[in-house]
Design a protein around this motif. Structure first.
Motif, PDB file in Angstrom:
ATOM      1  N   LEU A   1      -1.213  43.951  13.872  1.00 20.83           N
ATOM      2  CA  LEU A   1      -0.992  42.519  14.092  1.00 20.83           C
ATOM      3  C   LEU A   1       0.459  42.332  14.509  1.00 20.83           C
ATOM      4  O   LEU A   1       1.366  42.643  13.744  1.00 20.83           O
ATOM      5  CB  LEU A   1      -1.273  41.734  12.809  1.00 20.83           C
ATOM      6  N   GLU A   2       0.671  41.874  15.730  1.00 16.89           N
ATOM      7  CA  GLU A   2       2.025  41.707  16.261  1.00 16.89           C
ATOM      8  C   GLU A   2       2.218  40.252  16.663  1.00 16.89           C
ATOM      9  O   GLU A   2       1.414  39.674  17.384  1.00 16.89           O
ATOM     10  CB  GLU A   2       2.247  42.647  17.458  1.00 16.89           C
ATOM     11  N   ARG A   3       3.339  39.717  16.207  1.00 12.91           N
ATOM     12  CA  ARG A   3       3.652  38.297  16.401  1.00 12.91           C
ATOM     13  C   ARG A   3       3.739  37.912  17.882  1.00 12.91           C
ATOM     14  O   ARG A   3       3.186  36.903  18.306  1.00 12.91           O
ATOM     15  CB  ARG A   3       4.989  38.050  15.704  1.00 12.91           C
TER      16      ARG A   3
ATOM     17  N   PRO B   1      16.352  46.318  25.078  1.00 15.87           N
ATOM     18  CA  PRO B   1      16.606  47.431  24.151  1.00 15.87           C
ATOM     19  C   PRO B   1      17.473  47.009  22.974  1.00 15.87           C
ATOM     20  O   PRO B   1      18.288  46.105  23.097  1.00 15.87           O
ATOM     21  CB  PRO B   1      17.379  48.434  25.020  1.00 15.87           C
ATOM     22  N   ARG B   2      17.285  47.651  21.842  1.00 10.52           N
ATOM     23  CA  ARG B   2      18.231  47.573  20.720  1.00 10.52           C
ATOM     24  C   ARG B   2      18.797  48.979  20.522  1.00 10.52           C
ATOM     25  O   ARG B   2      19.952  49.221  20.805  1.00 10.52           O
ATOM     26  CB  ARG B   2      17.543  47.084  19.430  1.00 10.52           C
ATOM     27  N   ALA B   3      17.953  49.909  20.117  1.00 10.24           N
ATOM     28  CA  ALA B   3      18.434  51.284  19.936  1.00 10.24           C
ATOM     29  C   ALA B   3      18.663  51.945  21.295  1.00 10.24           C
ATOM     30  O   ALA B   3      18.014  51.581  22.288  1.00 10.24           O
ATOM     31  CB  ALA B   3      17.408  52.077  19.135  1.00 10.24           C
TER      32      ALA B   3
ATOM     33  N   GLY C   1      10.438  51.228   8.325  1.00 13.19           N
ATOM     34  CA  GLY C   1      11.355  50.775   9.381  1.00 13.19           C
ATOM     35  C   GLY C   1      12.336  49.723   8.874  1.00 13.19           C
ATOM     36  O   GLY C   1      12.679  49.684   7.684  1.00 13.19           O
ATOM     37  N   ASP C   2      12.781  48.858   9.787  1.00 14.85           N
ATOM     38  CA  ASP C   2      13.777  47.857   9.419  1.00 14.85           C
ATOM     39  C   ASP C   2      13.292  46.938   8.301  1.00 14.85           C
ATOM     40  O   ASP C   2      14.104  46.311   7.616  1.00 14.85           O
ATOM     41  CB  ASP C   2      14.154  47.002  10.650  1.00 14.85           C
ATOM     42  N   ALA C   3      12.006  46.841   8.109  1.00 16.95           N
ATOM     43  CA  ALA C   3      11.487  46.041   6.991  1.00 16.95           C
ATOM     44  C   ALA C   3      11.967  46.630   5.666  1.00 16.95           C
ATOM     45  O   ALA C   3      12.143  45.914   4.678  1.00 16.95           O
ATOM     46  CB  ALA C   3       9.958  46.013   7.028  1.00 16.95           C
TER      47      ALA C   3
HETATM   48  C1  FAD Z   1      22.752  47.057  18.749  1.00  9.06           C
HETATM   49  C2  FAD Z   1      21.859  48.011  18.046  1.00  9.06           C
HETATM   50  C3  FAD Z   1      21.901  49.345  18.373  1.00  9.06           C
HETATM   51  C4  FAD Z   1      21.068  50.253  17.723  1.00  9.06           C
HETATM   52  N1  FAD Z   1      21.114  51.566  18.060  1.00  9.06           N
HETATM   53  C5  FAD Z   1      20.295  52.452  17.454  1.00  9.06           C
HETATM   54  C6  FAD Z   1      20.255  53.807  17.874  1.00  9.06           C
HETATM   55  O1  FAD Z   1      20.933  54.192  18.819  1.00  9.06           O
HETATM   56  N2  FAD Z   1      19.417  54.655  17.226  1.00  9.06           N
HETATM   57  C7  FAD Z   1      18.615  54.249  16.209  1.00  9.06           C
HETATM   58  O2  FAD Z   1      17.882  55.069  15.640  1.00  9.06           O
HETATM   59  N3  FAD Z   1      18.599  52.945  15.814  1.00  9.06           N
HETATM   60  C8  FAD Z   1      19.400  52.040  16.421  1.00  9.06           C
HETATM   61  N4  FAD Z   1      19.354  50.731  16.070  1.00  9.06           N
HETATM   62  C9  FAD Z   1      18.371  50.276  15.067  1.00  9.06           C
HETATM   63  C10 FAD Z   1      16.970  50.092  15.707  1.00  9.06           C
HETATM   64  O3  FAD Z   1      17.048  49.249  16.812  1.00  9.06           O
HETATM   65  C11 FAD Z   1      16.004  49.536  14.690  1.00  9.06           C
HETATM   66  O4  FAD Z   1      16.092  50.267  13.498  1.00  9.06           O
HETATM   67  C12 FAD Z   1      14.562  49.605  15.205  1.00  9.06           C
HETATM   68  O5  FAD Z   1      14.403  48.936  16.409  1.00  9.06           O
HETATM   69  C13 FAD Z   1      13.632  49.006  14.159  1.00  9.06           C
HETATM   70  O6  FAD Z   1      12.314  49.145  14.572  1.00  9.06           O
HETATM   71  P1  FAD Z   1      11.157  48.448  13.726  1.00  9.06           P
HETATM   72  O7  FAD Z   1       9.899  48.794  14.459  1.00  9.06           O
HETATM   73  O8  FAD Z   1      11.281  48.787  12.295  1.00  9.06           O
HETATM   74  O9  FAD Z   1      11.480  46.884  13.812  1.00  9.06           O
HETATM   75  P2  FAD Z   1      11.465  45.910  15.074  1.00  9.06           P
HETATM   76  O10 FAD Z   1      11.811  46.644  16.309  1.00  9.06           O
HETATM   77  O11 FAD Z   1      12.278  44.745  14.692  1.00  9.06           O
HETATM   78  O12 FAD Z   1       9.934  45.490  15.198  1.00  9.06           O
HETATM   79  C14 FAD Z   1       9.338  44.609  14.264  1.00  9.06           C
HETATM   80  C15 FAD Z   1       8.127  43.983  14.919  1.00  9.06           C
HETATM   81  O13 FAD Z   1       7.454  43.194  13.953  1.00  9.06           O
HETATM   82  C16 FAD Z   1       7.038  41.974  14.560  1.00  9.06           C
HETATM   83  N5  FAD Z   1       6.883  40.960  13.507  1.00  9.06           N
HETATM   84  C17 FAD Z   1       7.850  40.380  12.750  1.00  9.06           C
HETATM   85  N6  FAD Z   1       7.312  39.505  11.866  1.00  9.06           N
HETATM   86  C18 FAD Z   1       5.972  39.532  12.078  1.00  9.06           C
HETATM   87  C19 FAD Z   1       4.873  38.860  11.460  1.00  9.06           C
HETATM   88  N7  FAD Z   1       5.043  38.000  10.453  1.00  9.06           N
HETATM   89  N8  FAD Z   1       3.618  39.118  11.930  1.00  9.06           N
HETATM   90  C20 FAD Z   1       3.413  40.020  12.943  1.00  9.06           C
HETATM   91  N9  FAD Z   1       4.424  40.668  13.547  1.00  9.06           N
HETATM   92  C21 FAD Z   1       5.693  40.458  13.111  1.00  9.06           C
HETATM   93  C22 FAD Z   1       8.167  41.663  15.531  1.00  9.06           C
HETATM   94  O14 FAD Z   1       7.747  40.763  16.535  1.00  9.06           O
HETATM   95  C23 FAD Z   1       8.517  43.044  16.061  1.00  9.06           C
HETATM   96  O15 FAD Z   1       7.773  43.373  17.210  1.00  9.06           O
HETATM   97  C24 FAD Z   1      20.175  49.798  16.712  1.00  9.06           C
HETATM   98  C25 FAD Z   1      20.140  48.440  16.392  1.00  9.06           C
HETATM   99  C26 FAD Z   1      20.961  47.559  17.054  1.00  9.06           C
HETATM  100  C27 FAD Z   1      20.861  46.120  16.703  1.00  9.06           C
END
Ligand code: FAD
Length: 591
Positions: free
Chosen positions: A43-45, A53-55, A299-301
């Motif tokens: 389920l994706e928002r 890009p972030r990473a 992950g970031d959660a």
């Molecule tokens: C500037 C910057 C540079 C970075 N560089 C690096 C790097 O070089 N190397 C590295 O390893 N990491 C890096 N990071 C960290 C990395 O970007 C994050 O750790 C990573 O993107 C997290 O992935 P994720 O899938 O956990 O979360 P996210 O990418 O935030 O994905 C979460 C998903 O959940 C969805 N969502 C949220 N709430 C809900 C809901 N209620 N219902 C359904 N869907 C929902 C969102 O829409 C999103 O698609 C960097 C971060 C930043 C900000």
């Protein structure tokens, strides 16, 4: 666990696992579970993938996990080896230089620079080919509750009519919904927060003319403006600038400030296009519990860290790799749900280390006091001049010291990894590889084909052994059958310089998959020697579960049958310990 109660229109059949969020970590988690045959619903928002890009990079272990998820062949499309990483001071003196090997410990470059939207596209494409994986975009999860051995979720559907909702039931839920995770909030778990906050302006820029960047990845530790210029994958570059203490936040994020700061690198609208710019507040925190009942976080959660060690997303990929094999066994009924408590234990330890390392690097890089920066520079330049530091990247992970390891904790040989010790001839040396170690990957040859180990042996439980020529690894039939039920593989490693073994040696009377591989780069035989082992048992996420200590040389072995029998006994015990730790249904005992 409930937010608002919108009008409900649809109820759904169940999934084995619902993954909330389809960022890179949700993608890896969903794929690693679906490729094991489970029905996974995401389920994706957002209705469409996030295009920015972030990473910008991931490490070798993450590359191995991504390859296990099935995007290895696309790696050169979304990534390129990072090659180097250099820190300079304001005057341009080199403070630190790291050469990044193209074939690191995990068989992949120790660092790959990547374009995140392209990585996510490759993962989405891979996911779309898995029959058990269903991705529902435009579904924002607003409620979840555990009932009767299931989790019920409610998602608000994007678009019209408003307040349309869908309800789903899942046996397990993994919250991969990012830094502002709804799933985390609804679980009410405690967070350890290091009160680390740092604002950086991130500028993703496309140059009008192609340019060669030397070094490819540069950190300028200038107290007047700490800044960064790095590869962001094939054809992409990123420049980043720290907001100085007292600098107004609103102005800092404007397009004009982006161009003014990019001017420090000679960039202007005449030679570059600013694709986007954004201010990120870097933070450092992690949740204390990664599992509450049937709901898990990844992950970031579950964790945030400043990106100075490039470990945020990588830590999320490790979460996905660690969780997916454990959840697989629990879903299959091969292991009790308590196995998932080791997920918290193991991942929290790794993340604590990665956060500490990221903050330490941040403190050095973000120094804005000129006097302190001068002292720092002096020390770092002296360390370099005296050759006190190797030009190698420091690992962001430490061996696991507790969790799903033989003996419950790395009691034998645990603790920090010591440098390799050569063994003394005739006697196995003290093992310098602890249980919980990340096992390396090398190239192997099978028949006339050479490639990475994982290309021949699918990730799963792997018993890696070196066996005397012509010998055979015997497990009792019930042990063998139980190991096979886990998808276990027995791999005999032979040296590249010996007699050529048969391409694949399938034991006719054995249940386990057996394969003989030639150790092309001497990675595995060297590792077994360092581990002081005749055999090692590797987990599906590539960490060392346990080992069989090297048998004494034949002259010292008085047992009937000699070392081969002794080895068989010890291997039996090792596999038995694995099955016992899992609470496997098939009883396993010693001879
Ligand atoms: C500037 C910057 C540079 C970075 N560089 C690096 C790097 O070089 N190397 C590295 O390893 N990491 C890096 N990071 C960290 C990395 O970007 C994050 O750790 C990573 O993107 C997290 O992935 P994720 O899938 O956990 O979360 P996210 O990418 O935030 O994905 C979460 C998903 O959940 C969805 N969502 C949220 N709430 C809900 C809901 N209620 N219902 C359904 N869907 C929902 C969102 O829409 C999103 O698609 C960097 C971060 C930043 C900000």
């Amino acid at each position: 666990m409930t937010a608002s109660e919108p009008a409900e229109v649809e109820a759904e059949a169940e999934a084995d696992v619902v993954v909330v969020g389809y960022g890179p970590v949700g993608q890896a988690t969903a794929i690693l579970l679906a490729r094991r045959g489970w029905r996974v619903t995401v389920l994706e928002r957002w209705p469409r993938p996030y295009p920015m890009p972030r990473a910008v990079s991931f490490d070798g272990e993450s590359a191995r996990i991504l390859a296990a998820a099935g995007v290895g062949p696309a790696m050169t499309e979304f990534g390129e080896p990072s090659r180097d990483y250099t820190w300079r001071n304001a005057a341009g003196d080199v403070l630190l230089h790291v050469d990044v090997p193209e074939r690191g410990r995990s068989g992949w470059p120790d660092s790959t620079s990547m374009y995140q939207p392209a990585l996510e596209e490759a993962l989405a494409e891979r996911g779309s080919r898995l029959p058990g994986l269903r991705v529902l975009r435009g579904h924002r999860v607003v409620a979840l509750a555990e009932r009767d051995g299931h989790v019920e979720l409610t998602a608000v559907l994007d678009g019209s009519p408003p307040d349309r909702t869908r309800r789903l039931r899942a046996r397990w839920v993994v919250g991969c919904d990012g830094a502002n995770s709804f799933v985390r909030t609804s679980l009410g778990v405690e967070t350890t927060d290091f009160a680390y906050f740092n604002d950086w302006l991130t500028c993703d820029v496309v140059l009008r003319e192609p340019a060669v960047h030397r070094p490819n990845n540069l950190q300028i530790c200038d107290p007047a403006r700490p800044r960064t210029a790095v590869s962001a994958g094939p054809g992409h570059r990123r420049w980043e600038f720290m907001r100085l203490p007292g600098e107004p936040a609103e102005e800092f994020g404007r397009t004009e400030s982006a161009w003014r700061l990019l001017g420090l690198f000679g960039l202007h609208p005449g030679n570059a296009t600013l694709e986007r710019h954004a201010v990120y507040t870097f933070q450092a925190r992690y949740v204390d519990r990664w599992r509450v009942g049937r709901v898990l976080l990844a992950g970031d959660a579950a964790h945030l860290m400043p990106p100075f060690a490039g470990q945020g997303m990588c830590s999320g990929f490790r979460d996905a790799a660690n969780l997916s094999w454990k959840l697989d066994l629990v879903l299959a009924g091969t292991a009790p749900a308590e196995l998932l408590d080791t997920y918290t234990l193991e991942r929290r330890a790794h993340v604590q280390h990665a956060i500490g390392m990221s903050m330490d690097l941040g403190r050095v890089i973000c120094e804005t006091d000129p006097a302190a920066a001068r002292d720092r520079d002096e020390v770092m330049i002296a360390v370099r001049a005296r050759g006190l530091r190797e030009d190698r990247a420091q690992s962001a992970v430490e061996p696991l010291t507790a969790g799903f390891l033989r003996g419950g904790a790395a009691a034998r040989g645990g603790g920090p990894q010591r440098p390799p010790q050569p063994s003394r001839p005739g006697r196995p040396g003290p093992p310098s590889v602890p249980v919980g170690d990340l096992v390396p990957q090398g190239r192997v040859r099978v028949g006339d084909r050479t490639g990475l180990f994982d290309e021949f042996v699918e990730p799963g439980f792997v018993l890696l052994a070196t066996w005397p020529a012509g010998g055979h690894l015997h497990l009792r039939p019930e042990t063998d059958a139980a190991f096979a039920l886990l998808g276990g593989r027995l791999v005999n490693v032979v040296p590249a310089t010996g007699e050529e073994p048969p391409a694949v040696a399938a034991g006719s009377a054995d249940a386990s998959a057996r394969i003989t591989v030639v150790d092309v780069d001497d990675v595995y035989l060297r590792y077994l020697a360092l581990a002081g082992a005749d055999a090692v048992l590797v987990r599906p996420d590539f960490y060392l579960f346990g080992r069989v200590p090297a048998a004494a040389p034949p002259a010292a072995d008085t047992r009937a049958g000699g070392p081969a029998v002794q080895r068989s006994d010890s291997v039996e015990e090792l596999v038995g310990d694995l099955l016992a730790a899992l609470g496997a249904p098939i009883p396993v005992g010693k001879h």
